[in-house]
Design an enzyme around this catalytic site. Sequence first.
Site, PDB file in Angstrom:
ATOM      1  N   GLU A 131     -31.013  77.128  88.318  1.00 20.42           N
ATOM      2  CA  GLU A 131     -30.262  75.916  88.657  1.00 20.42           C
ATOM      3  C   GLU A 131     -30.997  75.251  89.812  1.00 20.42           C
ATOM      4  OE1 GLU A 131     -25.701  76.932  87.331  1.00 20.42           O
ATOM      5  OE2 GLU A 131     -26.245  77.420  89.370  1.00 20.42           O
ATOM      6  N   HIS A 253     -21.453  67.081  93.055  1.00 18.29           N
ATOM      7  CA  HIS A 253     -22.256  67.622  91.950  1.00 18.29           C
ATOM      8  C   HIS A 253     -22.895  66.452  91.215  1.00 18.29           C
ATOM      9  CE1 HIS A 253     -23.407  69.759  88.327  1.00 18.29           C
ATOM     10  NE2 HIS A 253     -23.104  70.898  88.927  1.00 18.29           N
ATOM     11  N   ARG A 299     -28.884  69.978  94.917  1.00 17.34           N
ATOM     12  CA  ARG A 299     -27.991  68.981  94.305  1.00 17.34           C
ATOM     13  C   ARG A 299     -27.660  67.802  95.188  1.00 17.34           C
ATOM     14  NH1 ARG A 299     -22.965  73.022  93.165  1.00 17.34           N
ATOM     15  NH2 ARG A 299     -24.357  73.688  91.525  1.00 17.34           N
ATOM     16  N   HIS A 360     -17.306  68.043  94.410  1.00 24.92           N
ATOM     17  CA  HIS A 360     -17.377  69.337  93.725  1.00 24.92           C
ATOM     18  C   HIS A 360     -16.992  70.502  94.624  1.00 24.92           C
ATOM     19  CE1 HIS A 360     -18.768  72.290  90.848  1.00 24.92           C
ATOM     20  NE2 HIS A 360     -19.689  72.741  91.667  1.00 24.92           N
ATOM     21  N   ARG A 395     -24.513  73.470  99.702  1.00 24.38           N
ATOM     22  CA  ARG A 395     -24.521  74.799  99.094  1.00 24.38           C
ATOM     23  C   ARG A 395     -25.539  74.899  97.961  1.00 24.38           C
ATOM     24  NH1 ARG A 395     -22.224  76.634  94.625  1.00 24.38           N
ATOM     25  NH2 ARG A 395     -20.672  74.979  94.378  1.00 24.38           N
TER      26      ARG A 395
HETATM   27  C1  SIN Z   1     -22.582  74.327  87.834  1.00 27.69           C
HETATM   28  O1  SIN Z   1     -22.422  75.055  86.859  1.00 27.69           O
HETATM   29  O2  SIN Z   1     -23.358  73.380  87.842  1.00 27.69           O
HETATM   30  C2  SIN Z   1     -21.787  74.598  89.068  1.00 27.69           C
HETATM   31  C3  SIN Z   1     -22.273  75.796  89.734  1.00 27.69           C
HETATM   32  C4  SIN Z   1     -21.956  75.754  91.189  1.00 27.69           C
HETATM   33  O3  SIN Z   1     -21.191  74.903  91.639  1.00 27.69           O
HETATM   34  O4  SIN Z   1     -22.523  76.564  91.913  1.00 27.69           O
END
Ligand code: SIN
Length: 409
Positions: A131, A253, A299, A360, A395
């Site tokens: 991610e 997010h 993010r 988020h 985060r």
């Molecule tokens: C996501 O699945 O994009 C969210 C994961 C997160 O907030 O750490």
Amino acid sequence: MLTHAPKRRYLARFDAKRVPHMFADVLVIGAGIAGVRAALEIDPRLRVIVVSKDRIELSNSAWAQGGIAGVLDPEDAISNHADDTMVAGAGMCDKAVVDAVVEAAPDLIRELMEYGAQFDKVDGRIALTREGGHSHRRIAHALGDATGKEVMRALIDSVRGEAMGREPSTLDIWEETFTIDLLTHDDTCRGAIVWNPDHGKTFIWAKQAILCTGGAGRLYRETTNPDIATADGHAIAFRAGAELRDMEMMQFHPTVLYIAGSSRHLISEAVRGEGAYLVDATGDRFMEDYDERLELAPRDIVSRAITKQMNKTRQPCVYLDLRHLPPTLVNERFPHIKQVCREFGLDLPQDLIPVRPGAHYMIGGVTIDSDGRTTLPGLWAAGEVTSSGLHGANRLASNSLLEGLFHGR
Ligand code: SIN
């Protein structure tokens, strides 16, 4: 930093002589991952009450899609996870907290498996995805894209088993129970006043209380959070005199499904982790103009880039493009997101998916030390309601379930 409580101490009026009084050693407020994990760790000889604002199954944790970050691949290293967390946090993380949490991560994930959580596997080993902000594949996931659902199923089964199996009974779970305020006496937390349809207003006196009430996304018009994420824990802690910090830091997010007039749905960052592009209305893969890490930059950077691009193109959204990915991979990895898209007439592997940022994760919160102690004696806290120093200003993806487990335990 917010340190002073308002003059009126309690939100609701009550007559202590007319309110039922209950007694516990430990009161756990909130039943997401942090609260349930805490409840499972408490000495079974102590009397514990867990209160949950809604049904215990409904929490932000249960909605988590992406997964839990932890170094499980021998090619990766704990120091890489720590460095990625610090970089995403924009230099504002507490290094000692980061080191402690990422070091514990593999063990916390293994422990979840002992509680019965089934993670997705490849060739018998936990499958790992990437991610934003992660230099390696280190996100363990379950049910494809519904990790929170599976992890919370396992933890809830375990805590319900404990509640039913103990003789004498020392663990009670009160669902649909709203915590109105923390009770304080001599500047010490002594429990909480709660309300539920069965008991009405009730005092729960407790020697220790653990606040695990989650986030605040519903304070914003556009959010990935369920209805229950309304900052109640932040408010009751503030009114009781606990210190809160960094409350200006809400994480947005980057990719929330944008269908005008509909509610918002998270489209997991793991979709970009598996290779999806971000394009604007003209088809331009615009992240090239903003950051060399492209779609997998942390993010906050991706959310800002999307907002700038929306302004530049005068469009209400940008698009996730998965058309270059094998449809079988997309369908198998993201069954939940595929279903959500289908409800809006979109085919995940074939269509451009309209997205834009949404509130988020509450980065700020109740200040805790490395043991989860708040500044109010008798009150402990874990999970999204806290500011522990792990996240800095932003985060790292999939460090949130991890933090809930770490401080919950
Ligand atoms: C996501 O699945 O994009 C969210 C994961 C997160 O907030 O750490």
